[in-house]
Design an enzyme around this catalytic site. Structure first.
Site, short mmCIF file in Angstrom:
data_model
loop_
_atom_site.label_atom_id
_atom_site.label_comp_id
_atom_site.label_asym_id
_atom_site.label_seq_id
_atom_site.Cartn_x
_atom_site.Cartn_y
_atom_site.Cartn_z
N MET A 127 -4.09 13.27 -0.42
CA MET A 127 -4.68 11.99 -0.05
C MET A 127 -5.12 11.95 1.39
O MET A 127 -6.17 11.41 1.72
CB MET A 127 -3.69 10.85 -0.30
CG MET A 127 -3.90 10.13 -1.61
SD MET A 127 -3.30 8.42 -1.59
CE MET A 127 -1.65 8.59 -0.95
N TYR A 184 13.11 7.17 -1.88
CA TYR A 184 11.67 6.94 -1.83
C TYR A 184 11.36 5.45 -1.84
O TYR A 184 10.63 4.95 -0.98
CB TYR A 184 10.99 7.62 -3.03
CG TYR A 184 9.48 7.53 -2.98
CD1 TYR A 184 8.76 8.32 -2.08
CD2 TYR A 184 8.77 6.66 -3.80
CE1 TYR A 184 7.38 8.23 -2.01
CE2 TYR A 184 7.40 6.57 -3.74
CZ TYR A 184 6.70 7.37 -2.84
OH TYR A 184 5.33 7.26 -2.77
N LYS A 230 9.77 3.18 1.28
CA LYS A 230 8.46 2.56 1.09
C LYS A 230 8.54 1.04 1.23
O LYS A 230 7.57 0.39 1.68
CB LYS A 230 7.86 2.98 -0.25
CG LYS A 230 7.48 4.46 -0.31
CD LYS A 230 6.51 4.85 0.81
CE LYS A 230 6.03 6.28 0.71
NZ LYS A 230 5.06 6.63 1.77
N THR A 274 -3.32 13.77 -6.95
CA THR A 274 -3.24 14.75 -5.87
C THR A 274 -2.75 16.09 -6.45
O THR A 274 -2.20 16.11 -7.56
CB THR A 274 -2.27 14.29 -4.78
OG1 THR A 274 -0.97 14.12 -5.37
CG2 THR A 274 -2.73 12.97 -4.16
#
Length: 244
Positions: free
Chosen positions: A18, A150, A154, A185
């Site tokens: 990205m 994660y 975030k 990706t």
């Protein structure tokens, strides 16, 4: 006129995936771009491919001295920084009981502390430029639950975005977060995960995963003057997943 004409941008984690898509889009729209990554070989090759308006600087995004070096190299090559895209990040898919303290601290350092350091490091340069815009790449898991570590980091990116937006608005610096869903990706569509991603895509209201460029278009908007009255906001690009 190109949408980022005269802008100087730093994009972390931009040797591939990205981040590379964001960098390519920025160059096409007239920006001068500093690519950063730990992968020196890929980073240098990609900067050479992008041409004279791109340079690569090796960076550990969790290291404050590395941040100082990146900003100094950006100013030396192109002038004061107008745009920062905090894109670098890692994933971790372990249960809470299987996650060690070392695992947890690593993902916090890379996904969360790096964003704090990035914002802190560019403020002075953006003040010299007279204005700036910071785009923090969070995730759909910055809005809804997911894997421990994660998800936590975030959500933290979402929080620091709002805190920084309030503090930096008087300095004419805008700060927004982007929340992608599943993006095609290389890491996501590699052979050992391809079948799982295809199965998951059937749960997405739009019926497919996003291409990196679809996120880049949103990042471009937030980096440009077209979003001049947007700060402290969350921008979602998830094919409708969060609408459930």
């Amino acid at each position: 006129m190109a949408r980022l004409e005269g802008k100087v941008a730093i994009i972390t984690g931009s040797a591939q995936g990205m981040g590379a898509a964001h960098a390519k889009k920025f160059i096409e729209e007239g920006a001068k771009v500093v690519l950063t990554d730990l992968n020196e070989e890929k980073g240098n090759a990609f900067a050479a491919e992008l041409g004279e308006n791109a340079i690569f600087v090796k960076q550990n995004v969790a290291n404050e001295e590395d941040w100082k070096n990146v900003v100094a190299k950006a100013e030396e090559a192109f002038g004061p920084v107008n745009v920062l895209v905090n894109n670098a990040g890692i994933t971790m898919a372990k249960s809470i009981t299987d996650t060690s303290v070392e695992d947890y601290r690593k993902i916090v350092e890379i996904n969360q502390v790096s964003v704090f350091l990035g914002i802190k490091s560019v403020v002075s340069s953006m003040e010299k430029a007279g204005q700036g815009t910071i785009v923090n790449i969070s995730s759909l898991n910055g809005l809804v639950g997911g894997a421990v570590g994660y998800t936590d980091t975030k959500f933290a990116v979402r929080g620091i975005t709002k805190a920084a937006a309030l503090e930096l608005a008087p300095k004419n610096i805008r700060v927004n977060s982007v929340h992608p869903g599943v993006i095609a990706t290389p890491m996501v569509v590699q052979e050992d995960t391809k079948a799982a991603v295809e199965a998951f895509s059937k749960m997405i209201p739009m019926g497919r995963v996003a291409e990196p460029e679809e996120v880049s278009n949103l990042v471009l908007y937030l980096a440009s003057e077209e979003s001049s009255y947007s700060t402290g906001s969350e921008f979602i690009v998830d094919g409708g997943m969060s609408a459930r």
